[in-house]
Design a protein around this motif. Structure first.
Motif, PDB file in Angstrom:
ATOM      1  N   SER A 126       0.912  -1.223  -0.003  1.00 24.19           N
ATOM      2  CA  SER A 126      -0.075   0.009  -0.002  1.00 24.19           C
ATOM      3  C   SER A 126       1.004   1.288  -0.090  1.00 24.19           C
ATOM      4  O   SER A 126       0.468   2.415  -0.532  1.00 24.19           O
ATOM      5  CB  SER A 126      -0.949  -0.022   1.225  1.00 24.19           C
ATOM      6  OG  SER A 126      -1.821  -1.104   1.191  1.00 24.19           O
ATOM      7  N   ASN A 130       2.000   3.258  -3.503  1.00 27.05           N
ATOM      8  CA  ASN A 130       1.428   4.939  -3.843  1.00 27.05           C
ATOM      9  C   ASN A 130       2.275   5.881  -3.399  1.00 27.05           C
ATOM     10  O   ASN A 130       2.044   7.169  -3.839  1.00 27.05           O
ATOM     11  CB  ASN A 130       0.064   4.781  -2.786  1.00 27.05           C
ATOM     12  CG  ASN A 130      -1.040   3.938  -3.477  1.00 27.05           C
ATOM     13  OD1 ASN A 130      -1.599   4.421  -4.421  1.00 27.05           O
ATOM     14  ND2 ASN A 130      -0.774   2.785  -2.662  1.00 27.05           N
ATOM     15  N   ILE A 270      -3.899   6.991   2.064  1.00 26.38           N
ATOM     16  CA  ILE A 270      -3.873   5.759   1.258  1.00 26.38           C
ATOM     17  C   ILE A 270      -5.035   4.880   1.923  1.00 26.38           C
ATOM     18  O   ILE A 270      -5.123   4.734   2.898  1.00 26.38           O
ATOM     19  CB  ILE A 270      -2.519   4.959   1.323  1.00 26.38           C
ATOM     20  CG1 ILE A 270      -1.405   5.816   1.073  1.00 26.38           C
ATOM     21  CG2 ILE A 270      -2.758   3.638   0.719  1.00 26.38           C
ATOM     22  CD1 ILE A 270       0.155   5.001   1.344  1.00 26.38           C
ATOM     23  N   GLU A 274      -6.483  -0.567  -0.809  1.00 27.95           N
ATOM     24  CA  GLU A 274      -5.304  -0.961  -1.214  1.00 27.95           C
ATOM     25  C   GLU A 274      -4.630  -1.872  -0.410  1.00 27.95           C
ATOM     26  O   GLU A 274      -3.927  -2.577  -1.080  1.00 27.95           O
ATOM     27  CB  GLU A 274      -4.187   0.379  -1.158  1.00 27.95           C
ATOM     28  CG  GLU A 274      -4.459   1.596  -2.081  1.00 27.95           C
ATOM     29  CD  GLU A 274      -4.303   1.481  -3.677  1.00 27.95           C
ATOM     30  OE1 GLU A 274      -3.172   1.217  -3.883  1.00 27.95           O
ATOM     31  OE2 GLU A 274      -5.302   1.110  -4.350  1.00 27.95           O
ATOM     32  N   TYR A 278      -3.665  -5.450  -2.303  1.00 28.34           N
ATOM     33  CA  TYR A 278      -2.167  -5.976  -2.362  1.00 28.34           C
ATOM     34  C   TYR A 278      -2.001  -7.260  -1.413  1.00 28.34           C
ATOM     35  O   TYR A 278      -1.278  -8.050  -1.937  1.00 28.34           O
ATOM     36  CB  TYR A 278      -1.278  -4.898  -2.125  1.00 28.34           C
ATOM     37  CG  TYR A 278      -1.147  -4.095  -3.349  1.00 28.34           C
ATOM     38  CD1 TYR A 278      -0.516  -4.388  -4.503  1.00 28.34           C
ATOM     39  CD2 TYR A 278      -1.556  -2.780  -3.216  1.00 28.34           C
ATOM     40  CE1 TYR A 278      -0.389  -3.490  -5.514  1.00 28.34           C
ATOM     41  CE2 TYR A 278      -1.558  -1.870  -4.345  1.00 28.34           C
ATOM     42  CZ  TYR A 278      -1.087  -2.405  -5.426  1.00 28.34           C
ATOM     43  OH  TYR A 278      -0.911  -1.356  -6.737  1.00 28.34           O
ATOM     44  N   LYS A 301      -8.556  -3.569  -9.085  1.00 23.93           N
ATOM     45  CA  LYS A 301      -9.001  -2.276  -8.516  1.00 23.93           C
ATOM     46  C   LYS A 301     -10.076  -1.738  -8.935  1.00 23.93           C
ATOM     47  O   LYS A 301     -10.934  -1.225  -8.064  1.00 23.93           O
ATOM     48  CB  LYS A 301      -7.627  -1.398  -8.516  1.00 23.93           C
ATOM     49  CG  LYS A 301      -6.451  -1.302  -7.856  1.00 23.93           C
ATOM     50  CD  LYS A 301      -5.654  -0.398  -7.928  1.00 23.93           C
ATOM     51  CE  LYS A 301      -4.312  -0.506  -7.241  1.00 23.93           C
ATOM     52  NZ  LYS A 301      -3.320   0.696  -7.356  1.00 23.93           N
TER      53      LYS A 301
END
Length: 313
Positions: A126, A130, A270, A274, A278, A301
């Motif tokens: 995450s 990002n 974030i 996420e 992941y 996503k």
């Protein structure tokens, strides 16, 4: 003599799998609202695999262990209340599962059933997927975990083991939960840099963190202990260094009160989706043998965003 309370074992029929080349399960209870099956189906369809993951809403461990022994079963996701209870039934566990003390994924290694913990990878990725400049934002800086529940150990492990945070602040309303985290992590070899931040005054004297993982539900602080914990968060968010915060709470909305505070203070937000994405991609890395670069990241996503949007209607 006092009567013992009987434990009801919840079981469910085995799904039909004859039409598939391979199959897996999501084992937990309750799991009615889990996005895991549609998440993984998106990946298998994209890869052209005749695979499926079936929800198994059950507390019947014996039945589950029988089902996964099918030679066509590639493994299983494992969720509450089985993340700890499953470990004695496995042939081996990975360092992540051992360090955190919980298993959320089972995969095959030859004839063995091996448990791992991909929640740690969900936290790690995450941030790395990002944050544009980890060296500037969080490498070598303190991290912080808000909350003391089951997700906290995975977050601490990710911050220490993967994200180069030499110190991790623990911000929690319950000192007993903090003590339990410190005791566990120290025994597992990654607790030396943990610091319980119990007051806003203590927080004011500390170096600002670069990465924060918030593991608490989106409720306003009501008790005195909750208000103190929130004040610690506010003080550390207001430090001159602005990092990135992963808000693990995403249901019914990922835009929580803590996310709003962090956004106002100038932090990168974030979303918790996420981490879900992941950690799930890491599961499929074990099950399919494909690397992350070979998996349909953007497609899943979009599917998760669409499903969450439907749930909020």
């Amino acid at each position: 003599m006092a009567l013992q309370k009987e434990t009801t074992i919840i079981t469910c029929p085995a799904p039909s799998v004859e039409h598939l080349d391979r199959h897996g399960y999501l084992f937990g209870y309750p799991i009615a609202h889990s996005l895991s099956p549609i998440f993984h189906q998106t990946i298998y369809d994209s890869l052209g695999l005749k695979w499926s993951q079936f929800p198994l809403p059950s507390t019947d461990m014996a039945h589950f262990l029988q089902l996964v022994r099918d030679p066509k079963c590639f493994g299983s996701a494992v969720t509450m209340p089985h993340k700890v209870a499953i470990i004695p039934h496995l042939d081996d566990i990975t360092p992540e599962a051992r360090a955190v003390g919980a298993c959320n994924t089972i995969f095959r290694r030859g004839d063995q059933f091996v448990g791992t913990n991909t929640d740690t990878i969900g936290v790690r990725e995450s941030f790395y997927q990002n944050v544009a400049d980890p060296d500037r934002v969080f490498h070598g800086r303190p991290g912080m975990v808000i909350g003391g529940g089951g997700a906290a150990r995975s977050a601490v492990y990710a911050l220490v083991h993967f994200m180069k945070c030499p110190t991790v602040y623990l911000n929690c309303r319950d000192p007993a939960e903090v003590s339990a985290i410190i005791t566990w992590c120290t025994a597992a070899g990654y607790g030396d840099g943990l610091v319980y931040v119990s007051t806003a005054e203590q927080a004011a004297a500390l170096e600002g963190p670069g990465a924060i993982v918030s593991c608490v539900p989106n409720f306003p602080p009501l008790t005195e202990a909750e208000k103190v914990a929130r004040s610690v968060t506010e003080v550390l968010l207001d430090k001159s260094h602005k990092g990135a915060i992963l808000e693990m709470c995403y249901h019914p909305t990922p835009w929580t009160d803590i996310a709003a505070l962090a956004d106002k203070a100038g932090w990168q937000i974030i979303l918790g989706t996420e981490a879900v994405i992941y950690q799930g991609l890491e599961q499929d890395r074990y099950w399919t043998g494909k690397e992350l670069s070979e998996l349909p990241v953007q497609e899943v996503k979009e599917v998760i965003a669409k499903e969450l949007a439907k749930a909020r209607l």
